[in-house]
Design a protein around this motif. Structure first.
Motif, PDB file in Angstrom:
ATOM      1  N   PRO A 227       0.874  -1.190   0.015  1.00 41.09           N
ATOM      2  CA  PRO A 227      -0.103  -0.166   0.030  1.00 41.09           C
ATOM      3  C   PRO A 227       0.960   1.308  -0.028  1.00 41.09           C
ATOM      4  N   SER A 228       1.848   1.349   0.806  1.00 44.42           N
ATOM      5  CA  SER A 228       2.616   2.623   0.900  1.00 44.42           C
ATOM      6  C   SER A 228       3.434   2.823  -0.537  1.00 44.42           C
ATOM      7  N   LEU A 229       3.610   1.565  -1.294  1.00 41.84           N
ATOM      8  CA  LEU A 229       4.158   2.210  -2.454  1.00 41.84           C
ATOM      9  C   LEU A 229       2.990   2.427  -3.614  1.00 41.84           C
ATOM     10  N   TYR A 230       1.961   1.752  -3.546  1.00 43.31           N
ATOM     11  CA  TYR A 230       0.810   2.065  -4.544  1.00 43.31           C
ATOM     12  C   TYR A 230       0.469   3.384  -4.560  1.00 43.31           C
ATOM     13  N   SER A 231       0.511   3.800  -3.017  1.00 45.61           N
ATOM     14  CA  SER A 231      -0.092   5.120  -3.030  1.00 45.61           C
ATOM     15  C   SER A 231       0.742   6.231  -3.383  1.00 45.61           C
ATOM     16  N   ARG A 232       2.131   5.973  -3.827  1.00 44.44           N
ATOM     17  CA  ARG A 232       2.927   6.731  -4.191  1.00 44.44           C
ATOM     18  C   ARG A 232       3.517   6.758  -5.763  1.00 44.44           C
ATOM     19  N   TYR A 233       3.244   5.425  -6.381  1.00 47.64           N
ATOM     20  CA  TYR A 233       3.860   5.232  -7.508  1.00 47.64           C
ATOM     21  C   TYR A 233       2.912   4.639  -8.599  1.00 47.64           C
ATOM     22  N   GLN A 234       3.128   4.895  -9.833  1.00 51.53           N
ATOM     23  CA  GLN A 234       2.364   4.324 -10.924  1.00 51.53           C
ATOM     24  C   GLN A 234       3.334   3.718 -11.608  1.00 51.53           C
ATOM     25  N   ILE A 235       2.922   2.613 -12.180  1.00 54.56           N
ATOM     26  CA  ILE A 235       3.721   1.722 -13.105  1.00 54.56           C
ATOM     27  C   ILE A 235       3.406   1.773 -14.519  1.00 54.56           C
ATOM     28  N   TRP A 236       4.520   2.258 -15.396  1.00 56.40           N
ATOM     29  CA  TRP A 236       4.339   2.113 -16.893  1.00 56.40           C
ATOM     30  C   TRP A 236       5.449   0.963 -17.326  1.00 56.40           C
ATOM     31  N   HIS A 237       4.828   0.219 -18.073  1.00 57.01           N
ATOM     32  CA  HIS A 237       5.414  -0.989 -18.969  1.00 57.01           C
ATOM     33  C   HIS A 237       5.936  -0.470 -20.412  1.00 57.01           C
ATOM     34  N   VAL A 238       7.169  -0.498 -20.776  1.00 53.13           N
ATOM     35  CA  VAL A 238       7.461  -0.323 -22.302  1.00 53.13           C
ATOM     36  C   VAL A 238       7.543  -1.609 -22.899  1.00 53.13           C
ATOM     37  N   TYR A 239       7.004  -1.752 -23.959  1.00 52.94           N
ATOM     38  CA  TYR A 239       7.577  -2.607 -25.215  1.00 52.94           C
ATOM     39  C   TYR A 239       8.013  -2.025 -26.346  1.00 52.94           C
ATOM     40  N   TYR A 240       9.083  -2.632 -26.926  1.00 48.17           N
ATOM     41  CA  TYR A 240       9.568  -2.258 -27.988  1.00 48.17           C
ATOM     42  C   TYR A 240      10.242  -3.430 -28.729  1.00 48.17           C
ATOM     43  N   PRO A 241      10.136  -3.511 -30.128  1.00 48.18           N
ATOM     44  CA  PRO A 241      10.731  -4.498 -30.717  1.00 48.18           C
ATOM     45  C   PRO A 241      12.278  -4.325 -30.899  1.00 48.18           C
ATOM     46  N   SER A 242      12.958  -5.468 -30.281  1.00 41.70           N
ATOM     47  CA  SER A 242      14.298  -5.470 -29.808  1.00 41.70           C
ATOM     48  C   SER A 242      15.341  -5.644 -30.864  1.00 41.70           C
ATOM     49  N   GLY A 243      14.928  -5.819 -32.031  1.00 39.02           N
ATOM     50  CA  GLY A 243      15.887  -6.027 -33.265  1.00 39.02           C
ATOM     51  C   GLY A 243      16.841  -4.943 -33.469  1.00 39.02           C
ATOM     52  N   PRO A 244      16.188  -3.560 -33.673  1.00 41.55           N
ATOM     53  CA  PRO A 244      17.127  -2.567 -33.833  1.00 41.55           C
ATOM     54  C   PRO A 244      18.091  -2.215 -32.732  1.00 41.55           C
ATOM     55  N   PRO A 245      19.153  -1.596 -32.896  1.00 38.65           N
ATOM     56  CA  PRO A 245      19.971  -1.120 -31.575  1.00 38.65           C
ATOM     57  C   PRO A 245      19.368  -0.316 -30.661  1.00 38.65           C
ATOM     58  N   PRO A 246      19.527  -0.286 -29.564  1.00 39.69           N
ATOM     59  CA  PRO A 246      19.150   0.601 -28.580  1.00 39.69           C
ATOM     60  C   PRO A 246      19.062   1.910 -28.581  1.00 39.69           C
ATOM     61  N   PHE A 247      20.016   2.662 -29.333  1.00 39.17           N
ATOM     62  CA  PHE A 247      20.006   4.091 -29.559  1.00 39.17           C
ATOM     63  C   PHE A 247      18.867   4.558 -30.198  1.00 39.17           C
ATOM     64  N   TYR A 248      18.627   3.667 -31.287  1.00 36.62           N
ATOM     65  CA  TYR A 248      17.404   3.984 -31.967  1.00 36.62           C
ATOM     66  C   TYR A 248      16.120   3.893 -31.260  1.00 36.62           C
TER      67      TYR A 248
END
Length: 484
Positions: A227-248
């Protein structure tokens, strides 16, 4: 509690009892148990005709009770907060008929929300008892008054996440996003797990190569169950196609994060400058690229002439690959199994095969082809020429030790503070370079994962999967709890 009349009378009786000031703690506990049980049973009767009672329900039609949910993984068991009402989960579609998202900042599988079901009215009309039940969305601790007494509604944000997990298909895009990223492009994004909040700090979780956001299920559940974390934070998940390089990929995630940040600021009038990033493996590299000032270090590692000499007005997208600032001003970053100085696996036969399987997307290759064709291949540094002469390396090639861009990134520090979680298939402690450099999770060595400016470093048992390690999750939860 053997028939509908008994249940209705029990609800009426416990409502009266819970409204009294002189109720003892023992009476309160017993009354709450019977009140909640009666509410649950009456909810199941909401569509039935009864001569003695009539239940009117107001709320979503696509709804199910938390008590009816049964996770196959014990670590994914949801907790219920609060004391009164029935915890439930509602599902709202987030997909149009053509398969596109209605709201790009929520998962395509749907928007799952925590609800609390409770009676809003109990009355007698003729010989029939009328009961009105309401399902109310609850995203933070909320209370209702019964007489002069105040009670916290029961709800479960982790159950809403479990419902998403049970309907998720994003894992089908792990391998596809690695080998044929163009075909996984439609699922790329930054997705809020639960309601977007005007006053909660985002925790942004980014997966690695050949992976997806479901790797974060244990960590996400641990946060939502606190509860103490849920009251302070919201969670965002990232999805990206991982074939291209990380800088792109970081450039594209950066754009989506900026748009989401702007959306929240416009909707609320608040400014959002505080964020937590958690990245595994390649996701750690992307997290670093989202939390640093590049200055011209990446650019100078790639091109022999300064940006103002080569860039035109049409090159904004390419420029953001090499020249950028942090999305948020104040950052905390957790690096898990992150190859800051590459991985020998990328040079192995496995890495060669993996690289050969990747089909880079058209947009990525076109971006660099048009620019290099215009400025000339002689504007590339000698070190970068082997990687860009065919208009772009893939993600595996970037992970080869001593890649010029990775070397440049290694000299840049996070704007904020960072923590390093390093996986090991052997020793969990080390002293001195000889012992420490012998540690590896079979993919990333200690020498590559270690960063000198980390606020704290923790070695955990991991075969390149520390995202599910109990010690790693406990470490992150503890640091989040103490974070100001």
């Amino acid at each position: 509690m053997t028939n509908s009349l008994d249940i209705a009378l029990t609800l009426h009786c416990t409502t009266a009892l819970l409204s009294r000031q002189d109720i003892t703690d023992k009476q309160k506990r017993k009354a709450l148990e019977k009140y909640n049980n009666a509410t649950s049973i009456l909810f199941s009767h909401r569509d039935k005709n009864d001569n003695l009672i009539q239940v009117k329900y107001t709320g979503p039609s696509n709804i199910f009770l938390v008590d009816d949910m049964s996770p196959t993984d014990e670590r994914l068991s949801p907790k219920i907060f609060g004391e009164i009402g029935v915890a439930a989960v509602g599902r709202e579609t987030n997909q149009r008929e053509d398969g596109t998202s209605i709201d790009d900042n929520y998962p395509l599988e749907g928007r799952f929300s925590a609800l609390s079901i409770y009676p809003t009215n109990i009355s007698l009309s003729g010989l029939r008892i009328h009961i009105e039940l309401t399902a109310k969305p609850v995203s933070n601790a909320q209370h209702i008054l019964m007489g002069s007494q105040q009670y916290a509604l029961r709800y479960s944000p982790s159950a809403a996440y479990l419902a998403l997990l049970q309907n998720a298909d994003i894992h089908n895009f792990s391998w596809l996003g690695f080998t044929t990223p163009q075909e996984a492009e439609s699922r790329m994004g930054v997705f809020s797990i639960g309601p977007l909040s005007a006053d909660k700090t985002p925790i942004i979780m980014t997966h690695g190569l050949n992976s997806d956001p479901l790797i974060w299920r244990h960590l996400t559940m641990a946060i939502l169950n606190t509860p103490s974390l849920y009251s302070r934070y919201q969670i965002w998940h990232v999805y990206y196609p991982s074939g291209p390089p990380p800088f792109y990929n970081a450039m594209r995630v950066r754009t989506k994060l900026r748009n989401l940040k702007l959306r929240l600021e416009m909707e609320t009038g608040n400014t959002f400058e505080d964020a937590v990033f958690i990245g595994h493996s390649m996701g750690g590299i992307i997290s670093k690229l989202l939390t640093t000032h590049s200055d011209q270090k990446l650019w100078d590692a790639t091109f022999t002439a300064p940006p103002d000499e080569l860039l035109g007005s049409e090159d904004a997208t390419l420029a953001d690959v090499f020249l950028f600032t942090p999305v948020f001003y104040n950052n905390t970053v957790f690096f898990l199994d992150t190859p800051h100085r590459g991985s020998d696996v990328a040079n192995s036969i496995i890495g060669t095969i993996g690289s050969a399987l990747i089909s880079l997307p058209y947009n990525f290759k076109t971006l660099f082809k048009q620019f290099i064709d215009r400025v000339g291949v002689d504007r590339l540094t000698v070190a970068m020429l082997p990687f860009l002469q065919n208009y772009g390396p893939d993600s595996v090639q970037v992970l080869r030790p001593n890649h010029p861009l990775m070397n440049a990134l290694d000299t840049i520090s996070v704007q904020g503070e960072s923590y390093s979680i390093i996986g090991s298939t052997g020793a969990l402690t080390c002293s001195g370079s000889i012992q420490c450099n012998a540690i590896s999770d079979s993919v990333v060595s200690y020498a590559s994962a270690y960063i000198a400016d980390a606020k704290e470093t923790r070695i955990v048992r991991s075969s390149h999967n520390s995202f599910q390690n109990y010690t790693a999750i406990e470490f992150i939860v503890n640091k989040l709890s103490k974070r100001h």
